[in-house]
Design a protein around this motif. Structure first.
Motif, PDB file in Angstrom:
ATOM      1  N   LEU A 161       0.821  -1.205   0.000  1.00 36.57           N
ATOM      2  CA  LEU A 161       0.000   0.000   0.000  1.00 36.57           C
ATOM      3  C   LEU A 161       0.855   1.256   0.000  1.00 36.57           C
ATOM      4  N   LEU A 162       1.916   1.261   0.818  1.00 41.20           N
ATOM      5  CA  LEU A 162       2.806   2.424   0.847  1.00 41.20           C
ATOM      6  C   LEU A 162       3.503   2.624  -0.488  1.00 41.20           C
ATOM      7  N   ALA A 163       3.899   1.532  -1.138  1.00 43.10           N
ATOM      8  CA  ALA A 163       4.524   1.657  -2.459  1.00 43.10           C
ATOM      9  C   ALA A 163       3.541   2.252  -3.469  1.00 43.10           C
ATOM     10  N   SER A 164       2.288   1.816  -3.403  1.00 44.33           N
ATOM     11  CA  SER A 164       1.279   2.356  -4.321  1.00 44.33           C
ATOM     12  C   SER A 164       1.001   3.821  -4.039  1.00 44.33           C
ATOM     13  N   PHE A 165       0.868   4.181  -2.763  1.00 47.52           N
ATOM     14  CA  PHE A 165       0.641   5.580  -2.414  1.00 47.52           C
ATOM     15  C   PHE A 165       1.849   6.446  -2.763  1.00 47.52           C
ATOM     16  N   GLY A 166       3.054   5.881  -2.642  1.00 42.51           N
ATOM     17  CA  GLY A 166       4.242   6.628  -3.061  1.00 42.51           C
ATOM     18  C   GLY A 166       4.235   6.918  -4.546  1.00 42.51           C
ATOM     19  N   PHE A 167       3.783   5.937  -5.341  1.00 42.43           N
ATOM     20  CA  PHE A 167       3.661   6.157  -6.781  1.00 42.43           C
ATOM     21  C   PHE A 167       2.650   7.259  -7.081  1.00 42.43           C
ATOM     22  N   VAL A 168       1.510   7.220  -6.393  1.00 41.12           N
ATOM     23  CA  VAL A 168       0.491   8.264  -6.577  1.00 41.12           C
ATOM     24  C   VAL A 168       1.044   9.618  -6.169  1.00 41.12           C
ATOM     25  N   ALA A 169       1.832   9.668  -5.080  1.00 46.45           N
ATOM     26  CA  ALA A 169       2.406  10.939  -4.626  1.00 46.45           C
ATOM     27  C   ALA A 169       3.367  11.509  -5.663  1.00 46.45           C
ATOM     28  N   LEU A 170       4.190  10.661  -6.278  1.00 48.62           N
ATOM     29  CA  LEU A 170       5.137  11.140  -7.293  1.00 48.62           C
ATOM     30  C   LEU A 170       4.393  11.679  -8.523  1.00 48.62           C
ATOM     31  N   VAL A 171       3.367  10.958  -8.956  1.00 48.07           N
ATOM     32  CA  VAL A 171       2.579  11.430 -10.104  1.00 48.07           C
ATOM     33  C   VAL A 171       1.873  12.740  -9.758  1.00 48.07           C
ATOM     34  N   THR A 172       1.386  12.848  -8.519  1.00 47.48           N
ATOM     35  CA  THR A 172       0.707  14.074  -8.092  1.00 47.48           C
ATOM     36  C   THR A 172       1.659  15.264  -8.095  1.00 47.48           C
ATOM     37  N   LEU A 173       2.864  15.057  -7.581  1.00 44.78           N
ATOM     38  CA  LEU A 173       3.854  16.140  -7.588  1.00 44.78           C
ATOM     39  C   LEU A 173       4.189  16.567  -9.014  1.00 44.78           C
ATOM     40  N   ALA A 174       4.319  15.593  -9.906  1.00 45.54           N
ATOM     41  CA  ALA A 174       4.605  15.931 -11.305  1.00 45.54           C
ATOM     42  C   ALA A 174       3.447  16.723 -11.920  1.00 45.54           C
ATOM     43  N   CYS A 175       2.211  16.325 -11.608  1.00 49.25           N
ATOM     44  CA  CYS A 175       1.042  17.030 -12.144  1.00 49.25           C
ATOM     45  C   CYS A 175       0.993  18.470 -11.627  1.00 49.25           C
ATOM     46  N   LEU A 176       1.182  18.641 -10.326  1.00 47.06           N
ATOM     47  CA  LEU A 176       1.103  19.983  -9.743  1.00 47.06           C
ATOM     48  C   LEU A 176       2.245  20.868 -10.242  1.00 47.06           C
ATOM     49  N   TYR A 177       3.423  20.288 -10.406  1.00 46.71           N
ATOM     50  CA  TYR A 177       4.552  21.085 -10.899  1.00 46.71           C
ATOM     51  C   TYR A 177       4.324  21.512 -12.342  1.00 46.71           C
ATOM     52  N   SER A 178       3.827  20.580 -13.164  1.00 47.92           N
ATOM     53  CA  SER A 178       3.547  20.933 -14.558  1.00 47.92           C
ATOM     54  C   SER A 178       2.403  21.923 -14.674  1.00 47.92           C
ATOM     55  N   ALA A 179       1.495  21.952 -13.646  1.00 43.17           N
ATOM     56  CA  ALA A 179       0.383  22.899 -13.651  1.00 43.17           C
ATOM     57  C   ALA A 179       0.802  24.284 -13.185  1.00 43.17           C
ATOM     58  N   GLY A 180       2.050  24.433 -12.784  1.00 42.60           N
ATOM     59  CA  GLY A 180       2.547  25.746 -12.392  1.00 42.60           C
ATOM     60  C   GLY A 180       2.512  26.029 -10.910  1.00 42.60           C
ATOM     61  N   LEU A 181       2.244  25.029 -10.085  1.00 35.93           N
ATOM     62  CA  LEU A 181       2.180  25.250  -8.644  1.00 35.93           C
ATOM     63  C   LEU A 181       3.584  25.388  -8.081  1.00 35.93           C
ATOM     64  N   ARG A 182       3.833  26.470  -7.371  1.00 34.88           N
ATOM     65  CA  ARG A 182       5.122  26.716  -6.732  1.00 34.88           C
ATOM     66  C   ARG A 182       4.876  27.113  -5.292  1.00 34.88           C
ATOM     67  N   LEU A 183       5.540  26.452  -4.369  1.00 36.57           N
ATOM     68  CA  LEU A 183       5.362  26.735  -2.946  1.00 36.57           C
ATOM     69  C   LEU A 183       6.326  27.846  -2.545  1.00 36.57           C
ATOM     70  N   GLY A 184       5.864  29.074  -2.716  1.00 32.76           N
ATOM     71  CA  GLY A 184       6.723  30.212  -2.437  1.00 32.76           C
ATOM     72  C   GLY A 184       6.600  30.762  -1.031  1.00 32.76           C
ATOM     73  N   THR A 185       5.569  30.342  -0.284  1.00 35.79           N
ATOM     74  CA  THR A 185       5.364  30.869   1.063  1.00 35.79           C
ATOM     75  C   THR A 185       5.075  29.717   2.020  1.00 35.79           C
ATOM     76  N   ASN A 186       5.264  29.987   3.306  1.00 43.22           N
ATOM     77  CA  ASN A 186       4.953  28.988   4.327  1.00 43.22           C
ATOM     78  C   ASN A 186       3.453  28.695   4.381  1.00 43.22           C
ATOM     79  N   GLU A 187       2.629  29.690   4.050  1.00 44.54           N
ATOM     80  CA  GLU A 187       1.186  29.490   4.066  1.00 44.54           C
ATOM     81  C   GLU A 187       0.774  28.443   3.033  1.00 44.54           C
ATOM     82  N   LEU A 188       1.340  28.539   1.836  1.00 42.75           N
ATOM     83  CA  LEU A 188       1.012  27.553   0.810  1.00 42.75           C
ATOM     84  C   LEU A 188       1.509  26.166   1.202  1.00 42.75           C
ATOM     85  N   LEU A 189       2.692  26.114   1.814  1.00 41.31           N
ATOM     86  CA  LEU A 189       3.219  24.824   2.266  1.00 41.31           C
ATOM     87  C   LEU A 189       2.314  24.211   3.336  1.00 41.31           C
ATOM     88  N   ALA A 190       1.806  25.034   4.237  1.00 39.97           N
ATOM     89  CA  ALA A 190       0.906  24.533   5.275  1.00 39.97           C
ATOM     90  C   ALA A 190      -0.400  24.037   4.665  1.00 39.97           C
TER      91      ALA A 190
END
Length: 370
Positions: A161-190
Protein backbone atom coordinates in the motif's frame (compact mmCIF):
# COMPACT_ATOMS: atom_id res chain seq x y z
CA UNK A 1 2.12 -16.39 -20.64
CA UNK A 2 3.77 -16.95 -17.28
CA UNK A 3 1.32 -16.16 -14.43
CA UNK A 4 3.90 -13.91 -12.76
CA UNK A 5 4.33 -11.92 -15.96
CA UNK A 6 0.56 -11.68 -16.32
CA UNK A 7 0.24 -10.30 -12.80
CA UNK A 8 3.05 -7.85 -13.50
CA UNK A 9 1.33 -6.67 -16.69
CA UNK A 10 -1.95 -6.20 -14.84
CA UNK A 11 -0.24 -4.21 -12.10
CA UNK A 12 1.54 -2.10 -14.72
CA UNK A 13 -1.78 -1.49 -16.48
CA UNK A 14 -3.33 -0.34 -13.20
CA UNK A 15 -0.40 2.01 -12.55
CA UNK A 16 -0.66 3.48 -16.05
CA UNK A 17 -4.42 3.90 -15.65
CA UNK A 18 -4.05 5.71 -12.33
CA UNK A 19 -1.35 8.00 -13.75
CA UNK A 20 -3.47 8.74 -16.84
CA UNK A 21 -6.52 9.69 -14.77
CA UNK A 22 -4.44 11.92 -12.49
CA UNK A 23 -2.81 13.65 -15.46
CA UNK A 24 -6.15 14.18 -17.21
CA UNK A 25 -7.80 15.44 -14.02
CA UNK A 26 -4.91 17.80 -13.32
CA UNK A 27 -5.13 19.18 -16.86
CA UNK A 28 -8.87 19.76 -16.45
CA UNK A 29 -8.40 21.58 -13.15
CA UNK A 30 -5.55 23.67 -14.56
CA UNK A 31 -7.58 24.71 -17.61
CA UNK A 32 -10.46 25.86 -15.38
CA UNK A 33 -7.96 27.74 -13.22
CA UNK A 34 -6.49 29.45 -16.30
CA UNK A 35 -10.01 30.38 -17.45
CA UNK A 36 -10.72 31.96 -14.07
CA UNK A 37 -7.38 33.78 -14.08
CA UNK A 38 -8.06 35.26 -17.53
CA UNK A 39 -11.52 36.41 -16.45
CA UNK A 40 -10.00 38.08 -13.40
CA UNK A 41 -7.30 39.85 -15.37
CA UNK A 42 -7.82 43.58 -15.16
CA UNK A 43 -10.93 43.30 -12.97
CA UNK A 44 -11.78 45.66 -10.14
CA UNK A 45 -10.94 44.08 -6.79
CA UNK A 46 -11.60 44.67 -3.14
CA UNK A 47 -10.90 46.65 -1.10
CA UNK A 48 -12.34 49.57 -3.00
CA UNK A 49 -15.00 52.08 -2.09
CA UNK A 50 -17.41 52.11 -4.98
CA UNK A 51 -18.53 55.45 -6.30
CA UNK A 52 -21.99 56.12 -4.80
CA UNK A 53 -23.01 57.73 -8.06
CA UNK A 54 -22.28 54.58 -10.03
CA UNK A 55 -25.22 52.37 -10.90
CA UNK A 56 -23.21 49.17 -10.97
CA UNK A 57 -19.66 48.18 -10.12
CA UNK A 58 -18.31 44.66 -10.61
CA UNK A 59 -15.77 43.43 -8.08
CA UNK A 60 -14.20 40.08 -8.96
CA UNK A 61 -13.08 37.92 -6.06
CA UNK A 62 -9.36 37.25 -5.82
CA UNK A 63 -8.10 34.13 -7.56
CA UNK A 64 -7.76 31.16 -5.24
CA UNK A 65 -4.23 30.45 -3.92
CA UNK A 66 -4.14 26.73 -4.83
CA UNK A 67 -6.68 26.36 -7.62
CA UNK A 68 -4.57 23.58 -9.17
CA UNK A 69 -5.72 21.29 -6.33
CA UNK A 70 -9.44 21.51 -7.01
CA UNK A 71 -11.64 23.18 -9.58
CA UNK A 72 -14.27 23.56 -6.87
CA UNK A 73 -17.11 25.99 -7.37
CA UNK A 74 -15.33 28.28 -9.84
CA UNK A 75 -15.55 25.27 -12.12
CA UNK A 76 -19.32 25.68 -11.87
CA UNK A 77 -19.35 29.45 -12.38
CA UNK A 78 -15.83 30.59 -13.31
CA UNK A 79 -17.00 34.22 -13.56
CA UNK A 80 -18.26 34.21 -9.98
CA UNK A 81 -17.91 37.72 -8.69
CA UNK A 82 -19.64 40.40 -6.68
CA UNK A 83 -21.90 43.03 -8.23
CA UNK A 84 -22.13 46.12 -6.07
CA UNK A 85 -25.24 47.89 -7.29
CA UNK A 86 -25.91 51.43 -6.08
CA UNK A 87 -22.69 51.13 -4.11
CA UNK A 88 -24.05 50.20 -0.70
CA UNK A 89 -24.85 46.45 -0.79
CA UNK A 90 -23.19 43.56 -2.60
CA UNK A 91 -25.10 41.11 -4.73
CA UNK A 92 -23.56 37.81 -5.78
CA UNK A 93 -23.72 37.07 -9.48
CA UNK A 94 -25.10 33.59 -8.84
CA UNK A 95 -28.23 32.20 -10.42
CA UNK A 96 -30.09 29.54 -8.41
CA UNK A 97 -28.79 26.76 -10.64
CA UNK A 98 -25.23 28.07 -10.16
CA UNK A 99 -25.48 28.41 -6.41
CA UNK A 100 -22.28 27.25 -4.67
CA UNK A 101 -24.24 24.97 -2.35
CA UNK A 102 -25.44 22.97 -5.37
CA UNK A 103 -22.36 20.92 -6.10
CA UNK A 104 -22.38 19.42 -9.57
CA UNK A 105 -21.07 15.97 -10.39
CA UNK A 106 -19.40 14.45 -13.40
CA UNK A 107 -16.47 16.82 -13.85
CA UNK A 108 -13.20 14.87 -13.67
CA UNK A 109 -11.06 17.43 -11.86
CA UNK A 110 -8.16 16.77 -9.52
CA UNK A 111 -10.33 16.36 -6.43
CA UNK A 112 -12.61 13.93 -8.33
CA UNK A 113 -9.60 11.75 -9.13
CA UNK A 114 -8.64 11.49 -5.46
CA UNK A 115 -12.07 11.33 -3.88
CA UNK A 116 -13.89 9.09 -6.38
CA UNK A 117 -11.43 7.29 -8.65
CA UNK A 118 -8.70 6.29 -6.18
CA UNK A 119 -11.13 4.56 -3.75
CA UNK A 120 -12.29 2.50 -6.75
CA UNK A 121 -8.70 1.80 -7.76
CA UNK A 122 -8.19 0.29 -4.30
CA UNK A 123 -10.28 -2.72 -5.35
CA UNK A 124 -7.85 -4.12 -7.97
CA UNK A 125 -4.91 -3.14 -5.75
CA UNK A 126 -6.37 -5.08 -2.83
CA UNK A 127 -7.07 -7.96 -5.20
CA UNK A 128 -3.39 -8.17 -6.16
CA UNK A 129 -2.39 -8.14 -2.49
CA UNK A 130 -5.05 -10.75 -1.68
CA UNK A 131 -4.02 -13.11 -4.49
CA UNK A 132 -0.37 -12.79 -3.57
CA UNK A 133 -1.09 -13.66 0.06
CA UNK A 134 -3.20 -16.65 -0.96
CA UNK A 135 -0.64 -17.98 -3.45
CA UNK A 136 2.17 -17.80 -0.87
CA UNK A 137 0.09 -19.36 1.87
CA UNK A 138 0.48 -16.35 4.16
CA UNK A 139 -2.97 -16.83 5.67
CA UNK A 140 -2.18 -20.43 6.63
CA UNK A 141 1.11 -19.34 8.16
CA UNK A 142 -0.70 -16.68 10.16
CA UNK A 143 -3.38 -19.05 11.47
CA UNK A 144 -0.86 -21.77 12.30
CA UNK A 145 1.33 -19.40 14.27
CA UNK A 146 4.34 -19.55 11.93
CA UNK A 147 3.89 -15.82 11.20
CA UNK A 148 2.81 -13.00 13.48
CA UNK A 149 0.00 -10.59 12.73
CA UNK A 150 2.46 -7.68 12.90
CA UNK A 151 4.78 -9.22 10.28
CA UNK A 152 1.84 -10.11 8.06
CA UNK A 153 0.37 -6.59 8.27
CA UNK A 154 3.69 -4.86 7.59
CA UNK A 155 5.19 -7.11 4.91
CA UNK A 156 2.13 -8.27 2.99
CA UNK A 157 -0.29 -5.37 3.35
CA UNK A 158 1.31 -2.13 4.49
CA UNK A 159 4.40 -2.17 2.28
CA UNK A 160 2.45 -2.72 -0.99
CA UNK A 161 0.00 0.00 0.00
CA UNK A 162 2.81 2.42 0.85
CA UNK A 163 4.52 1.66 -2.46
CA UNK A 164 1.28 2.36 -4.32
CA UNK A 165 0.64 5.58 -2.41
CA UNK A 166 4.24 6.63 -3.06
CA UNK A 167 3.66 6.16 -6.78
CA UNK A 168 0.49 8.26 -6.58
CA UNK A 169 2.41 10.94 -4.63
CA UNK A 170 5.14 11.14 -7.29
CA UNK A 171 2.58 11.43 -10.10
CA UNK A 172 0.71 14.07 -8.09
CA UNK A 173 3.85 16.14 -7.59
CA UNK A 174 4.61 15.93 -11.30
CA UNK A 175 1.04 17.03 -12.14
CA UNK A 176 1.10 19.98 -9.74
CA UNK A 177 4.55 21.09 -10.90
CA UNK A 178 3.55 20.93 -14.56
CA UNK A 179 0.38 22.90 -13.65
CA UNK A 180 2.55 25.75 -12.39
CA UNK A 181 2.18 25.25 -8.64
CA UNK A 182 5.12 26.72 -6.73
CA UNK A 183 5.36 26.74 -2.95
CA UNK A 184 6.72 30.21 -2.44
CA UNK A 185 5.36 30.87 1.06
CA UNK A 186 4.95 28.99 4.33
CA UNK A 187 1.19 29.49 4.07
CA UNK A 188 1.01 27.55 0.81
CA UNK A 189 3.22 24.82 2.27
CA UNK A 190 0.91 24.53 5.28
CA UNK A 191 -2.17 24.33 3.02
CA UNK A 192 -0.55 21.61 0.92
CA UNK A 193 0.28 19.69 4.10
CA UNK A 194 -3.31 19.92 5.33
CA UNK A 195 -4.52 18.83 1.89
CA UNK A 196 -2.25 15.77 1.98
CA UNK A 197 -3.37 14.86 5.50
CA UNK A 198 -7.05 15.20 4.60
CA UNK A 199 -6.76 13.05 1.50
CA UNK A 200 -4.59 10.53 3.35
CA UNK A 201 -7.18 10.11 6.09
CA UNK A 202 -9.97 9.87 3.52
CA UNK A 203 -8.24 7.12 1.55
CA UNK A 204 -7.22 5.35 4.75
CA UNK A 205 -10.88 5.15 5.75
CA UNK A 206 -11.70 3.34 2.50
CA UNK A 207 -8.75 0.97 2.96
CA UNK A 208 -9.84 0.10 6.49
CA UNK A 209 -13.43 -0.34 5.34
CA UNK A 210 -12.40 -2.77 2.62
CA UNK A 211 -10.15 -4.66 5.05
CA UNK A 212 -13.01 -4.92 7.54
CA UNK A 213 -15.41 -6.21 4.89
CA UNK A 214 -12.83 -8.68 3.62
CA UNK A 215 -12.30 -10.11 7.12
CA UNK A 216 -16.06 -10.49 7.66
CA UNK A 217 -16.81 -11.91 4.22
CA UNK A 218 -16.50 -15.47 3.01
CA UNK A 219 -14.86 -14.46 -0.28
CA UNK A 220 -13.16 -11.56 -2.00
CA UNK A 221 -16.04 -11.09 -4.44
CA UNK A 222 -18.50 -10.75 -1.56
CA UNK A 223 -16.33 -8.05 0.02
CA UNK A 224 -16.17 -6.22 -3.31
CA UNK A 225 -19.97 -6.25 -3.64
CA UNK A 226 -20.43 -4.87 -0.13
CA UNK A 227 -17.73 -2.26 -0.67
CA UNK A 228 -19.29 -1.18 -3.97
CA UNK A 229 -22.73 -0.82 -2.38
CA UNK A 230 -21.37 1.34 0.45
CA UNK A 231 -19.29 3.40 -1.99
CA UNK A 232 -22.26 3.98 -4.29
CA UNK A 233 -24.42 5.06 -1.36
CA UNK A 234 -21.93 7.43 0.26
CA UNK A 235 -20.40 8.95 -2.86
CA UNK A 236 -23.35 9.17 -5.24
CA UNK A 237 -26.77 8.47 -3.72
CA UNK A 238 -26.55 10.54 -0.51
CA UNK A 239 -25.05 13.66 -2.20
CA UNK A 240 -27.62 13.53 -4.98
CA UNK A 241 -30.41 12.98 -2.48
CA UNK A 242 -29.35 15.96 -0.39
CA UNK A 243 -29.16 18.20 -3.46
CA UNK A 244 -32.66 17.08 -4.44
CA UNK A 245 -34.22 17.68 -1.02
CA UNK A 246 -32.50 20.93 -0.01
CA UNK A 247 -34.02 23.14 -2.77
CA UNK A 248 -37.50 21.99 -1.69
CA UNK A 249 -36.75 23.06 1.89
CA UNK A 250 -35.23 26.41 0.96
CA UNK A 251 -36.00 27.36 -2.62
CA UNK A 252 -33.17 29.44 -4.11
CA UNK A 253 -34.23 32.97 -5.01
CA UNK A 254 -33.15 34.39 -8.31
CA UNK A 255 -31.57 37.75 -9.01
CA UNK A 256 -34.05 38.68 -11.76
CA UNK A 257 -36.88 39.85 -9.42
CA UNK A 258 -34.39 42.07 -7.59
CA UNK A 259 -33.14 43.57 -10.82
CA UNK A 260 -36.68 44.21 -12.06
CA UNK A 261 -37.72 45.78 -8.76
CA UNK A 262 -34.62 47.96 -8.77
CA UNK A 263 -35.42 49.18 -12.25
CA UNK A 264 -39.01 49.97 -11.25
CA UNK A 265 -37.83 51.83 -8.16
CA UNK A 266 -35.33 53.78 -10.26
CA UNK A 267 -38.05 54.85 -12.69
CA UNK A 268 -40.50 55.83 -9.96
CA UNK A 269 -37.94 57.79 -7.91
CA UNK A 270 -37.37 61.30 -9.26
CA UNK A 271 -34.22 63.33 -8.81
CA UNK A 272 -36.25 66.55 -8.48
CA UNK A 273 -38.38 65.15 -5.62
CA UNK A 274 -37.10 67.61 -3.01
CA UNK A 275 -39.54 66.56 -0.30
CA UNK A 276 -38.66 62.90 -0.74
CA UNK A 277 -34.93 63.65 -0.59
CA UNK A 278 -35.35 65.69 2.61
CA UNK A 279 -37.36 62.90 4.25
CA UNK A 280 -34.70 60.36 3.27
CA UNK A 281 -31.92 62.51 4.74
CA UNK A 282 -33.85 63.02 7.96
CA UNK A 283 -34.39 59.25 8.31
CA UNK A 284 -30.63 58.84 8.01
CA UNK A 285 -29.96 61.47 10.65
CA UNK A 286 -28.96 64.33 8.34
CA UNK A 287 -30.45 67.76 7.93
CA UNK A 288 -32.44 68.94 4.93
CA UNK A 289 -30.58 70.32 1.94
CA UNK A 290 -30.37 73.96 1.05
CA UNK A 291 -32.40 74.06 -2.16
CA UNK A 292 -31.53 77.69 -2.87
CA UNK A 293 -28.45 76.48 -4.71
CA UNK A 294 -28.63 73.94 -7.53
CA UNK A 295 -27.70 70.38 -6.53
CA UNK A 296 -24.70 69.04 -8.49
CA UNK A 297 -25.59 66.26 -10.91
CA UNK A 298 -23.23 63.72 -9.30
CA UNK A 299 -24.68 64.31 -5.84
CA UNK A 300 -28.23 64.12 -7.17
CA UNK A 301 -27.49 60.76 -8.84
CA UNK A 302 -25.91 59.47 -5.61
CA UNK A 303 -28.98 60.44 -3.58
CA UNK A 304 -31.23 58.80 -6.17
CA UNK A 305 -29.30 55.53 -5.99
CA UNK A 306 -29.32 55.49 -2.18
CA UNK A 307 -33.09 56.05 -2.09
CA UNK A 308 -33.55 53.20 -4.54
CA UNK A 309 -31.33 51.08 -2.33
CA UNK A 310 -33.50 51.84 0.67
CA UNK A 311 -36.62 50.85 -1.28
CA UNK A 312 -35.39 47.38 -2.23
CA UNK A 313 -33.45 46.77 1.01
CA UNK A 314 -36.07 44.34 2.44
CA UNK A 315 -36.02 42.18 -0.72
CA UNK A 316 -32.25 42.26 -0.79
CA UNK A 317 -32.07 41.16 2.85
CA UNK A 318 -34.48 38.33 2.01
CA UNK A 319 -32.28 37.27 -0.89
CA UNK A 320 -29.11 37.32 1.22
CA UNK A 321 -30.83 35.37 4.02
CA UNK A 322 -31.91 32.73 1.51
CA UNK A 323 -28.36 32.39 0.19
CA UNK A 324 -27.03 32.07 3.73
CA UNK A 325 -29.64 29.46 4.67
CA UNK A 326 -28.82 27.33 1.63
CA UNK A 327 -25.11 27.60 2.40
CA UNK A 328 -25.69 26.49 6.00
CA UNK A 329 -27.93 23.60 4.97
CA UNK A 330 -25.37 22.46 2.41
CA UNK A 331 -22.63 22.45 5.05
CA UNK A 332 -24.81 20.58 7.55
CA UNK A 333 -25.94 18.00 4.99
CA UNK A 334 -22.32 17.39 3.96
CA UNK A 335 -21.85 15.44 7.22
CA UNK A 336 -24.13 12.74 5.82
CA UNK A 337 -21.28 11.46 3.68
CA UNK A 338 -17.49 11.34 4.21
CA UNK A 339 -17.17 12.10 0.53
CA UNK A 340 -18.96 15.43 0.92
CA UNK A 341 -16.90 16.29 4.00
CA UNK A 342 -13.69 15.61 2.09
CA UNK A 343 -14.98 17.43 -1.02
CA UNK A 344 -15.87 20.59 0.89
CA UNK A 345 -12.58 20.40 2.77
CA UNK A 346 -10.48 19.95 -0.37
CA UNK A 347 -12.28 22.83 -2.10
CA UNK A 348 -11.82 25.16 0.87
CA UNK A 349 -8.12 24.28 1.20
CA UNK A 350 -7.65 25.03 -2.49
CA UNK A 351 -9.56 28.30 -2.05
CA UNK A 352 -12.26 27.35 -4.54
CA UNK A 353 -14.98 26.24 -2.16
CA UNK A 354 -18.10 27.56 -0.51
CA UNK A 355 -16.16 29.32 2.25
CA UNK A 356 -14.64 31.61 -0.38
CA UNK A 357 -18.08 33.08 -0.99
CA UNK A 358 -19.73 32.65 2.41
CA UNK A 359 -16.86 34.06 4.46
CA UNK A 360 -16.01 36.92 2.14
CA UNK A 361 -15.95 40.03 4.28
CA UNK A 362 -17.46 42.86 2.26
CA UNK A 363 -17.95 46.27 3.75
CA UNK A 364 -21.63 47.13 4.06
CA UNK A 365 -21.09 50.56 5.47
CA UNK A 366 -23.43 52.92 3.63
CA UNK A 367 -21.65 55.55 1.59
CA UNK A 368 -21.42 59.00 3.06
CA UNK A 369 -23.99 61.50 1.87
CA UNK A 370 -22.32 64.09 -0.29
Amino acid sequence: MNPDWRKLMLQLTLAIGVATVLLFASATTSSLHDMQRKIHAGATREPQEADPAAVMSEIVLETSPLAQLSAGFPGIAPSLHIIRMSASRPLSNIDPIEHPARRRFGRVDFSFAFLVFLPLALVPLCYFIYRKCMSRGDVEKLTSGRSTLFDFSIERVLLPLLASFGFVALVTLACLYSAGLRLGTNELLALISIWVILLGLYLLCWVLLFAYLLLRSTSFSSAVLQYSAIFLTLVFLLPQLSQTILPSIERPKGRLPLIVERQKATLSTRIDDRAGIDRYLQRKGYGALDWTTPLPEVQAAALLNMRVEETIAPRLLEFEASVKNIDNMAIISSWLSPYLVAQYGVDDIAGTGLARISHKKISKRPPSVP
